[in-house]
Design a protein around this motif. Structure first.
Motif, PDB file in Angstrom:
ATOM      1  N   ARG A  25       0.866  -1.178   0.000  1.00 13.92           N
ATOM      2  CA  ARG A  25       0.000   0.000   0.000  1.00 13.92           C
ATOM      3  C   ARG A  25       0.905   1.230   0.000  1.00 13.92           C
ATOM      4  N   VAL A  26       0.389   2.346  -0.478  1.00 16.18           N
ATOM      5  CA  VAL A  26       1.162   3.588  -0.501  1.00 16.18           C
ATOM      6  C   VAL A  26       1.670   3.913   0.906  1.00 16.18           C
ATOM      7  N   SER A  27       0.882   3.617   1.910  1.00 16.14           N
ATOM      8  CA  SER A  27       1.276   3.904   3.295  1.00 16.14           C
ATOM      9  C   SER A  27       2.481   3.073   3.755  1.00 16.14           C
ATOM     10  N   ASP A  28       2.877   2.071   2.991  1.00 18.03           N
ATOM     11  CA  ASP A  28       4.033   1.230   3.336  1.00 18.03           C
ATOM     12  C   ASP A  28       5.345   1.790   2.787  1.00 18.03           C
ATOM     13  N   ALA A  29       5.291   2.876   2.049  1.00 20.33           N
ATOM     14  CA  ALA A  29       6.485   3.402   1.376  1.00 20.33           C
ATOM     15  C   ALA A  29       7.598   3.756   2.355  1.00 20.33           C
ATOM     16  N   VAL A  31       8.410   2.332   5.115  1.00 23.11           N
ATOM     17  CA  VAL A  31       9.103   1.102   5.542  1.00 23.11           C
ATOM     18  C   VAL A  31      10.010   0.611   4.430  1.00 23.11           C
ATOM     19  N   GLN A  32       9.522   0.644   3.188  1.00 23.23           N
ATOM     20  CA  GLN A  32      10.374   0.219   2.077  1.00 23.23           C
ATOM     21  C   GLN A  32      11.600   1.128   1.983  1.00 23.23           C
ATOM     22  N   HIS A  33      11.413   2.410   2.201  1.00 19.73           N
ATOM     23  CA  HIS A  33      12.542   3.343   2.187  1.00 19.73           C
ATOM     24  C   HIS A  33      13.528   2.999   3.304  1.00 19.73           C
ATOM     25  N   GLU A  34      13.013   2.678   4.480  1.00 17.45           N
ATOM     26  CA  GLU A  34      13.886   2.292   5.594  1.00 17.45           C
ATOM     27  C   GLU A  34      14.701   1.049   5.240  1.00 17.45           C
ATOM     28  N   LEU A  35      14.086   0.090   4.561  1.00 11.91           N
ATOM     29  CA  LEU A  35      14.825  -1.095   4.121  1.00 11.91           C
ATOM     30  C   LEU A  35      15.976  -0.689   3.195  1.00 11.91           C
ATOM     31  N   TRP A  36      15.704   0.239   2.280  1.00 15.27           N
ATOM     32  CA  TRP A  36      16.743   0.718   1.368  1.00 15.27           C
ATOM     33  C   TRP A  36      17.901   1.344   2.150  1.00 15.27           C
ATOM     34  N   THR A  37      17.580   2.108   3.200  1.00 14.73           N
ATOM     35  CA  THR A  37      18.639   2.794   3.943  1.00 14.73           C
ATOM     36  C   THR A  37      19.461   1.838   4.789  1.00 14.73           C
ATOM     37  N   GLU A  38      18.893   0.698   5.165  1.00 19.69           N
ATOM     38  CA  GLU A  38      19.590  -0.265   6.015  1.00 19.69           C
ATOM     39  C   GLU A  38      20.456  -1.253   5.245  1.00 19.69           C
ATOM     40  N   ARG A  39      20.375  -1.246   3.946  1.00 22.68           N
ATOM     41  CA  ARG A  39      21.093  -2.257   3.167  1.00 22.68           C
ATOM     42  C   ARG A  39      22.598  -2.162   3.345  1.00 22.68           C
ATOM     43  N   PRO A  55      16.031   6.296  -4.062  1.00 23.82           N
ATOM     44  CA  PRO A  55      14.659   6.768  -4.089  1.00 23.82           C
ATOM     45  C   PRO A  55      14.247   7.389  -2.749  1.00 23.82           C
ATOM     46  N   THR A  56      13.419   8.397  -2.820  1.00 25.99           N
ATOM     47  CA  THR A  56      12.839   9.020  -1.637  1.00 25.99           C
ATOM     48  C   THR A  56      11.553   8.272  -1.274  1.00 25.99           C
ATOM     49  N   VAL A  57      10.997   8.604  -0.130  1.00 24.52           N
ATOM     50  CA  VAL A  57       9.707   8.024   0.245  1.00 24.52           C
ATOM     51  C   VAL A  57       8.674   8.379  -0.826  1.00 24.52           C
ATOM     52  N   GLU A  58       8.735   9.613  -1.325  1.00 20.51           N
ATOM     53  CA  GLU A  58       7.794  10.043  -2.358  1.00 20.51           C
ATOM     54  C   GLU A  58       7.975   9.248  -3.650  1.00 20.51           C
ATOM     55  N   ASP A  59       9.226   8.951  -4.011  1.00 23.16           N
ATOM     56  CA  ASP A  59       9.477   8.118  -5.194  1.00 23.16           C
ATOM     57  C   ASP A  59       8.810   6.760  -5.027  1.00 23.16           C
ATOM     58  N   ILE A  60       8.997   6.165  -3.865  1.00 21.87           N
ATOM     59  CA  ILE A  60       8.451   4.827  -3.605  1.00 21.87           C
ATOM     60  C   ILE A  60       6.925   4.866  -3.572  1.00 21.87           C
ATOM     61  N   GLU A  61       6.363   5.931  -2.987  1.00 21.85           N
ATOM     62  CA  GLU A  61       4.903   6.080  -3.012  1.00 21.85           C
ATOM     63  C   GLU A  61       4.393   6.084  -4.445  1.00 21.85           C
ATOM     64  N   GLY A  62       5.100   6.792  -5.314  1.00 20.75           N
ATOM     65  CA  GLY A  62       4.715   6.845  -6.722  1.00 20.75           C
ATOM     66  C   GLY A  62       4.789   5.482  -7.386  1.00 20.75           C
ATOM     67  N   TRP A  63       5.859   4.721  -7.098  1.00 20.22           N
ATOM     68  CA  TRP A  63       5.986   3.378  -7.660  1.00 20.22           C
ATOM     69  C   TRP A  63       4.791   2.521  -7.262  1.00 20.22           C
ATOM     70  N   ILE A  64       4.443   2.583  -5.976  1.00 14.11           N
ATOM     71  CA  ILE A  64       3.332   1.762  -5.482  1.00 14.11           C
ATOM     72  C   ILE A  64       2.023   2.233  -6.119  1.00 14.11           C
ATOM     73  N   ARG A  65       1.805   3.528  -6.153  1.00 13.98           N
ATOM     74  CA  ARG A  65       0.575   4.091  -6.724  1.00 13.98           C
ATOM     75  C   ARG A  65       0.407   3.680  -8.189  1.00 13.98           C
TER      76      ARG A  65
END
Length: 180
Positions: A25-29, A31-39, A55-65
């Protein structure tokens, strides 16, 4: 223990004792961003935050949307049922290694929940789902330095095939498979 239910609108939902695996869901962006930062810094650059912060949180929101990652549509969010928080993902991605469309198992969890069995638990549910979907074999690739993921794959019955993709900079990729 692991169950899958037939959701509406072709949405996959898998349930385990502690997890709900569902679509992004867009609201999960965040968390996905946090995963990217922890790699790990050894992960190749296209899978890490770049020098410009993308990617920013906004980038990831767009991907999901926009459902831009339709090729990983079966990569499911792992949400803890007791807490209701998203802690990672687990699912299937297209694989170039298998035959007849055999997919690859993929998982990634936030560091704060490592060593609690979530990756193994989620993966068992995904394996059952893959088998029920008619797959006969799954693949998984893992960097040689990623001992935690290698342990999870071994618990699940994946075996190293002997095929290795050398990568002196980021660590060799080991190819594993598991019959279903």
């Amino acid at each position: 223990m692991d169950q899958s239910r037939a959701p509406a609108d072709d949405e996959v939902v898998l349930e385990t004792d502690r997890l709900l695996l569902r679509r992004w869901r867009v609201s999960d962006a965040a968390v996905q961003h946090e995963l990217w930062t922890e790699r790990d810094p050894r992960v190749p650059p296209p899978r890490r935050i770049d020098a410009d912060g993308h990617p920013t949180v906004e980038d990831i929101e767009g991907w999901i949307r926009r459902d831009e990652h339709a090729s990983v549509r079966d990569l499911l969010v792992a949400e803890r049922t007791g807490e209701g928080d998203v802690i990672g993902y687990c699912g299937l991605i297209p694989s170039v290694h298998g035959q007849d469309g055999e997919p690859e198992l993929a998982f990634e969890f936030l560091r704060r929940v490592w060593n609690q069995g979530y990756a193994t638990e989620a993966s068992w549910a995904v394996l059952a789902w893959a088998e029920a979907s008619g797959y006969r074999r799954l693949w998984a690739t893992v960097r040689n330095w990623n001992t935690a993921s290698r342990r999870v794959l071994a618990k699940l019955g994946f075996v190293e095939t002997g095929r290795v993709q050398p990568d002196a900079l980021h660590g060799d990729s080991l190819f594993t498979s598991r019959a279903l």
